[in-house]
Design a protein around this motif. Sequence first.
Motif, PDB file in Angstrom:
ATOM      1  N   GLY A 267       0.839  -1.189   0.000  1.00 39.85           N
ATOM      2  CA  GLY A 267       0.000   0.000   0.000  1.00 39.85           C
ATOM      3  C   GLY A 267       0.874   1.239   0.000  1.00 39.85           C
ATOM      4  O   GLY A 267       1.853   1.311   0.757  1.00 39.85           O
ATOM      5  N   THR A 268       0.561   2.216  -0.847  1.00 41.74           N
ATOM      6  CA  THR A 268       1.367   3.434  -0.935  1.00 41.74           C
ATOM      7  C   THR A 268       0.473   4.663  -1.000  1.00 41.74           C
ATOM      8  O   THR A 268      -0.703   4.586  -1.370  1.00 41.74           O
ATOM      9  CB  THR A 268       2.279   3.433  -2.179  1.00 41.74           C
ATOM     10  N   TYR A 269       1.078   5.792  -0.659  1.00 40.77           N
ATOM     11  CA  TYR A 269       0.405   7.082  -0.761  1.00 40.77           C
ATOM     12  C   TYR A 269       1.365   8.061  -1.439  1.00 40.77           C
ATOM     13  O   TYR A 269       2.531   8.176  -1.034  1.00 40.77           O
ATOM     14  CB  TYR A 269       0.017   7.615   0.620  1.00 40.77           C
ATOM     15  N   ALA A 277       5.209   7.243  -0.167  1.00 45.60           N
ATOM     16  CA  ALA A 277       5.568   6.434   0.997  1.00 45.60           C
ATOM     17  C   ALA A 277       4.576   5.290   1.117  1.00 45.60           C
ATOM     18  O   ALA A 277       3.418   5.406   0.679  1.00 45.60           O
ATOM     19  CB  ALA A 277       5.566   7.283   2.261  1.00 45.60           C
ATOM     20  N   GLY A 278       5.024   4.191   1.700  1.00 45.02           N
ATOM     21  CA  GLY A 278       4.120   3.049   1.802  1.00 45.02           C
ATOM     22  C   GLY A 278       4.679   1.975   2.708  1.00 45.02           C
ATOM     23  O   GLY A 278       5.718   2.124   3.357  1.00 45.02           O
ATOM     24  N   ILE A 279       3.973   0.858   2.718  1.00 48.19           N
ATOM     25  CA  ILE A 279       4.384  -0.302   3.504  1.00 48.19           C
ATOM     26  C   ILE A 279       4.095  -1.556   2.693  1.00 48.19           C
ATOM     27  O   ILE A 279       3.133  -1.602   1.907  1.00 48.19           O
ATOM     28  CB  ILE A 279       3.656  -0.335   4.874  1.00 48.19           C
ATOM     29  N   ILE A 280       4.938  -2.549   2.864  1.00 50.49           N
ATOM     30  CA  ILE A 280       4.797  -3.776   2.078  1.00 50.49           C
ATOM     31  C   ILE A 280       4.942  -4.989   2.997  1.00 50.49           C
ATOM     32  O   ILE A 280       5.750  -4.993   3.928  1.00 50.49           O
ATOM     33  CB  ILE A 280       5.847  -3.817   0.939  1.00 50.49           C
ATOM     34  N   PHE A 281       4.114  -5.990   2.742  1.00 49.90           N
ATOM     35  CA  PHE A 281       4.180  -7.279   3.422  1.00 49.90           C
ATOM     36  C   PHE A 281       4.395  -8.343   2.346  1.00 49.90           C
ATOM     37  O   PHE A 281       3.937  -8.188   1.208  1.00 49.90           O
ATOM     38  CB  PHE A 281       2.898  -7.598   4.182  1.00 49.90           C
ATOM     39  N   GLY A 282       5.045  -9.424   2.699  1.00 51.10           N
ATOM     40  CA  GLY A 282       5.233 -10.469   1.707  1.00 51.10           C
ATOM     41  C   GLY A 282       5.778 -11.748   2.297  1.00 51.10           C
ATOM     42  O   GLY A 282       6.361 -11.753   3.382  1.00 51.10           O
ATOM     43  N   ASN A 283       5.581 -12.818   1.561  1.00 58.29           N
ATOM     44  CA  ASN A 283       6.108 -14.118   1.978  1.00 58.29           C
ATOM     45  C   ASN A 283       6.713 -14.810   0.770  1.00 58.29           C
ATOM     46  O   ASN A 283       6.130 -14.800  -0.322  1.00 58.29           O
ATOM     47  CB  ASN A 283       5.019 -14.993   2.584  1.00 58.29           C
ATOM     48  N   ALA A 284       7.877 -15.399   0.964  1.00 58.55           N
ATOM     49  CA  ALA A 284       8.564 -16.073  -0.130  1.00 58.55           C
ATOM     50  C   ALA A 284       9.045 -17.440   0.313  1.00 58.55           C
ATOM     51  O   ALA A 284       9.903 -17.546   1.193  1.00 58.55           O
ATOM     52  CB  ALA A 284       9.754 -15.241  -0.598  1.00 58.55           C
ATOM     53  N   PRO A 285       8.487 -18.532  -0.255  1.00 54.05           N
ATOM     54  CA  PRO A 285       9.067 -19.858  -0.030  1.00 54.05           C
ATOM     55  C   PRO A 285      10.339 -19.965  -0.865  1.00 54.05           C
ATOM     56  O   PRO A 285      10.298 -20.256  -2.058  1.00 54.05           O
ATOM     57  CB  PRO A 285       7.966 -20.807  -0.521  1.00 54.05           C
TER      58      PRO A 285
END
Length: 412
Positions: A267-269, A277-285
């Motif tokens: 999500g960014t603004y 500016a923003g924030i990011i979440f993630g998952n990587a196998p």
Amino acid sequence: MKVILPIKILTVFIFLISEPYTEPINAQTDSLYYLDSIKVNAPAFIGGELTGRLLLIRNDTLQLSYYGKRFAIPFDKIRTLEVWGFKKSNTWQGALYGGLAGGLTLGIISAAQNSGNEKGWFTFSPSTAFAIGFVSGGLIGSLTGMLIGSQTESINFRKVKINNIRYLHKPRPGFYYLQTDSLLSGKHKLRFFPRNKKEELKNFHLDLTFGGVSSGASKDFETAMNTQNWNDTKPVYGLFTAGPTNYEYFPKSEKGLSAGIAWTLKGTYDLNKKYQAGIIFGNAPTGNTSGYKKDIKYEVKMEYSSFLISPLFGVKITDAVTFAVGPAIYFNKVKVSATSSGTKSKFGALFQFNVIYPETTTFYAKLDAQFRLIPKSEFGPFDIPAREISRFEKFEADFSHFFLGIGLGISF
């Protein structure tokens, strides 16, 4: 008789309504503007078709420039007239391109992952895997492309009726001409430019991306397997054979898309036209590595993944292209069995380069490339639940990796 007058009135009325009405009713008027790009087909007058710029319409005569030459063509000599500057939705074009891109991408990945060497209940030849992947990816890509295409428009030629046009001696609103283009050139340099483009750009963006990662820590896990003697050869027996029919060599790893699909939610603004500016979440196998010991006849498999949370600060190179960087916390997990696993959190950094298209619509497609810098972590020891309890000693692994993905987002 007194009935003669009504009969005459009725006769006149019937005659009037029975006459064919040749004038158009509520006919739509097409407006032509000065310097419009037009395509004129007048074979009896000019021997074919010309594409140039509209200079003037006067006394049922159309004047256009064609590579520096001025032509005056009477309306009665024109067979067809087309004008460039009309918008057309890209819904079906987006569905076509999205279907091809999604089908080829997933088809190639599926073929690469089914080389024909794997053993199991469900294996496919590369050609069969490509066909299955192409159909699946094509369907997903078509739906995505249709959604994106419905948000965009292209500028095209459109036929207009010669006897129902209105000429305005000024450039078409919402368009501009390149300064390097000669006014008498036959090449149409007309470009669409939204008047309120700044207002059309939205500040909030939310997107979900799926993709794959590089090998990451696989090399370190294989080194640990070799160091701790989980590197024996395992015989493979057939159902109706007395001896081994093949051998598996250890350690071996699955990495990239073979290990699973990675995802990110961002999500960014937009702070202004230049920064966001923003924030990011993630998952990587990031992969899995298997080892084998013949003395205890046991195969161990270690699966590893990385979950990230990162605030980002981005610089908008253009409205569509952004480079962002930020500190990140990574939760690196290693799973050996249902009862033996370990998670280490590390502070690192995230570097991101992404492109969105189209940048002014509610929905957009996204290409995302990231490098995730993660310091080395120490894992273990792990208890291996073999027939004879074994112990996998401590080792270090570097979880840094690249991520490449495509996704879909919404602006609001």
